[in-house]
Design an enzyme around this catalytic site. Structure first.
Site, PDB file in Angstrom:
ATOM      1  N   HIS A   1       0.839  -1.203   0.000  1.00  0.00           N
ATOM      2  CA  HIS A   1       0.000   0.000   0.000  1.00  0.00           C
ATOM      3  C   HIS A   1       0.874   1.253   0.000  1.00  0.00           C
ATOM      4  O   HIS A   1       0.602   2.211  -0.734  1.00  0.00           O
ATOM      5  CB  HIS A   1      -0.910  -0.004   1.222  1.00  0.00           C
TER       6      HIS A   1
ATOM      7  N   GLN B   1      13.326  -6.229  -6.828  1.00  0.00           N
ATOM      8  CA  GLN B   1      12.426  -7.077  -7.614  1.00  0.00           C
ATOM      9  C   GLN B   1      12.301  -6.630  -9.067  1.00  0.00           C
ATOM     10  O   GLN B   1      12.330  -7.459  -9.979  1.00  0.00           O
ATOM     11  CB  GLN B   1      11.047  -7.150  -6.957  1.00  0.00           C
TER      12      GLN B   1
ATOM     13  N   ALA C   1      15.496  -7.549  -1.830  1.00  0.00           N
ATOM     14  CA  ALA C   1      16.056  -7.737  -3.173  1.00  0.00           C
ATOM     15  C   ALA C   1      15.360  -6.793  -4.149  1.00  0.00           C
ATOM     16  O   ALA C   1      14.177  -6.484  -3.985  1.00  0.00           O
ATOM     17  CB  ALA C   1      15.879  -9.186  -3.622  1.00  0.00           C
TER      18      ALA C   1
ATOM     19  N   ASP D   1      -6.116   5.348   0.852  1.00  0.00           N
ATOM     20  CA  ASP D   1      -6.408   3.931   0.813  1.00  0.00           C
ATOM     21  C   ASP D   1      -7.784   3.688   1.442  1.00  0.00           C
ATOM     22  O   ASP D   1      -8.182   4.421   2.364  1.00  0.00           O
ATOM     23  CB  ASP D   1      -5.323   3.189   1.614  1.00  0.00           C
TER      24      ASP D   1
END
Length: 475
Positions: free
Chosen positions: A30, A356, A354, A135
């Site tokens: 989020h 991504q 990591a 949100d």
């Protein structure tokens, strides 16, 4: 993406500026999505972009932003708002798959309402208009915005349209299942009762009524008919809906998706040595804690698959990822020497954060074994990388149905709720990586990736809806 505005230019626009205030929910996916939207909006003239969360979660969002985009983030005003102290226990892999260990944070998060209200009061007095983008799980911001005559609010959904339909209108979801051959999962057990109570307190009819419109992190190439279905739902009729995703900053900031982003992570050096499309990337996101038995089965499944792999093995995020007590990213779990010997140079295990997007854009990456969080799905689909689906909780089982059943760009590790065994993991990986079936899955993933990238590029449907939203709030 245009060059960022200088702070001095912003100061000269006080009184005529539209203040855009992002109020994300305090969980990584989020936080990241609204930060990505902030990156885009702060490049547009006439905006002052504000990102408001707790001190911990502003720090979390910015610390995990890719270095290539840090220069753009300097034009965002970050507001670290106070909430009561909250416990930050370790995840419990033996319990429910839903991250119940975050519940103390969720309970404290509701106290963000008053500080958000004070921020909006200040901005309302100095801005032509205040636009709050929040949100659904931070919908108290809509109530606060309603108190000011020059403020309006928009709800930002960071889960796909199909999941919204499934959880809000189960009968409509069943109809979609019949029409499209979808095997939609049961919603039982995907969230805890405590979290559902929290969500129901946030997403109330009165707060839906406050919203001037909805932003969705999806696109018509992924969910066109599901977006049409939402538009016809009674709660949303008459609302302005904008499908502006996928909102990874990659299309907006980094330019061509084929180019390597700027990162020095050791795993990229390892990928450089692997053949094209030969590596299975394995990651379960920030809210999944795997049990020792699941880790064992996954390790054996990777071995049995006989495919190269890059495995990110880490615990789920704690409520405060910076908490001093036991602060570590990787699980305290060592692989047997026999396993490591058999794997050899064919695999790499990363214990910690990591990059991504760097991994997914790398030419050596051939598939993504994923928990099917929507961020991960959207990034993989945008880049045309086929998936191996192992969903755990929340929207993930529904997302898996979308990529497996609806688009045919993924293979499921399991059906239903049975325990996953190494043989099933190996079989699912091989179905995507080698053999006749893999050709179709890879082709569909490439074609869908092209369609999604076209949607977010200039002149595409998502970019057009994002531009329409910008025009609306700067009217």
């Amino acid at each position: 993406m245009p060059a960022p505005m200088e702070a001095a230019a912003r100061e000269g626009q006080v009184g005529s500026t539209v203040a855009v205030v992002m109020v994300p929910f305090a969980a990584q996916s989020h936080l990241a999505q609204l930060l990505h939207l902030s990156l885009f909006l702060c490049s547009r003239p006439g905006f002052a972009v504000h990102y408001a969360s707790t001190t911990t979660h502003v720090r979390q969002a910015t610390s995990r932003l890719h270095p290539a985009w840090s220069s753009f983030a300097k034009d965002i005003s970050f507001h670290e708002l106070p909430i009561p102290p909250f416990r930050s226990p370790h995840p419990d892999p033996s319990g429910t798959k839903f991250p119940a260990h975050l519940q103390p944070l969720f309970d404290a998060f509701e106290h963000l309402r008053a500080p958000v209200g004070e921020l909006l009061r200040s901005l309302s007095a100095s801005s032509r208009r205040v636009v709050v983008i929040h949100d659904p799980l931070a919908s108290f911001a809509a109530d606060e915005a309603a108190a000011f005559p020059n403020a309006e609010s928009y709800v930002f959904h960071c889960v796909p349209a199909l999941f919204q339909i499934s959880i809000a209108r189960p009968s409509a979801a069943l109809e979609l299942s019949r029409d499209h051959g979808l095997t939609l999962p049961s919603l039982d057990g995907i969230m805890t009762e405590e979290f559902m109570a929290f969500a129901q307190r946030q997403w109330t009819p009165s707060r839906i009524a406050h919203a001037a419109g909805m932003l969705l992190n999806t696109c018509r190439a992924l969910e066109g008919e599901f977006l049409d279905k939402i538009a016809r739902e009674p709660d949303y009729c008459g609302k302005k809906l904008f499908a502006i995703g996928p909102l990874s900053p990659l299309p907006f900031v980094a330019g061509a998706v084929a180019e390597r982003l700027v990162s020095s992570h050791e795993c990229l050096n390892w990928l450089d040595k692997q053949p094209p499309a030969s590596v299975v990337y394995v990651s379960f996101g920030t809210t999944t804690a795997m049990s020792s038995e699941e880790v064992k089965e996954l390790a054996q499944g990777l071995l049995l698959s006989q495919q190269r792999f890059l495995w990110v093995l880490r615990d789920a995020d704690r409520a405060d990822i910076f908490a001093a007590e036991g602060n570590d990213d990787g699980q305290k779990m060592e692989m047997a020497a026999e396993w490591e010997e058999k794997v050899g140079e064919r695999g790499m295990v990363v214990r910690g954060w990591a990059p991504q997007l760097d991994i997914l854009t790398h030419q050596a990456t051939g598939a993504f074994l994923s928990h099917c969080g929507w961020n991960s799905c959207a990034e993989s689909l945008c880049l045309g990388v086929p998936m191996v689906a192992w969903p755990m909780h929340s929207d993930q089982p529904t997302n898996a149905a979308l990529v497996v059943d609806y688009h045919g760009v993924a293979v499921a590790v399991r059906a239903g709720s049975e325990a996953v065994r190494s043989e099933a993991i190996a079989a699912a990986i091989r179905r995507v990586m080698v053999g006749e079936e893999s050709e179709g899955v890879r082709r569909r993933a490439r074609e869908l990736g092209e369609a999604v990238r076209a949607a977010v590029a200039g002149g595409g449907a998502s970019r057009a809806e994002l531009d329409a939203f910008v025009a609306l709030i700067t009217r």
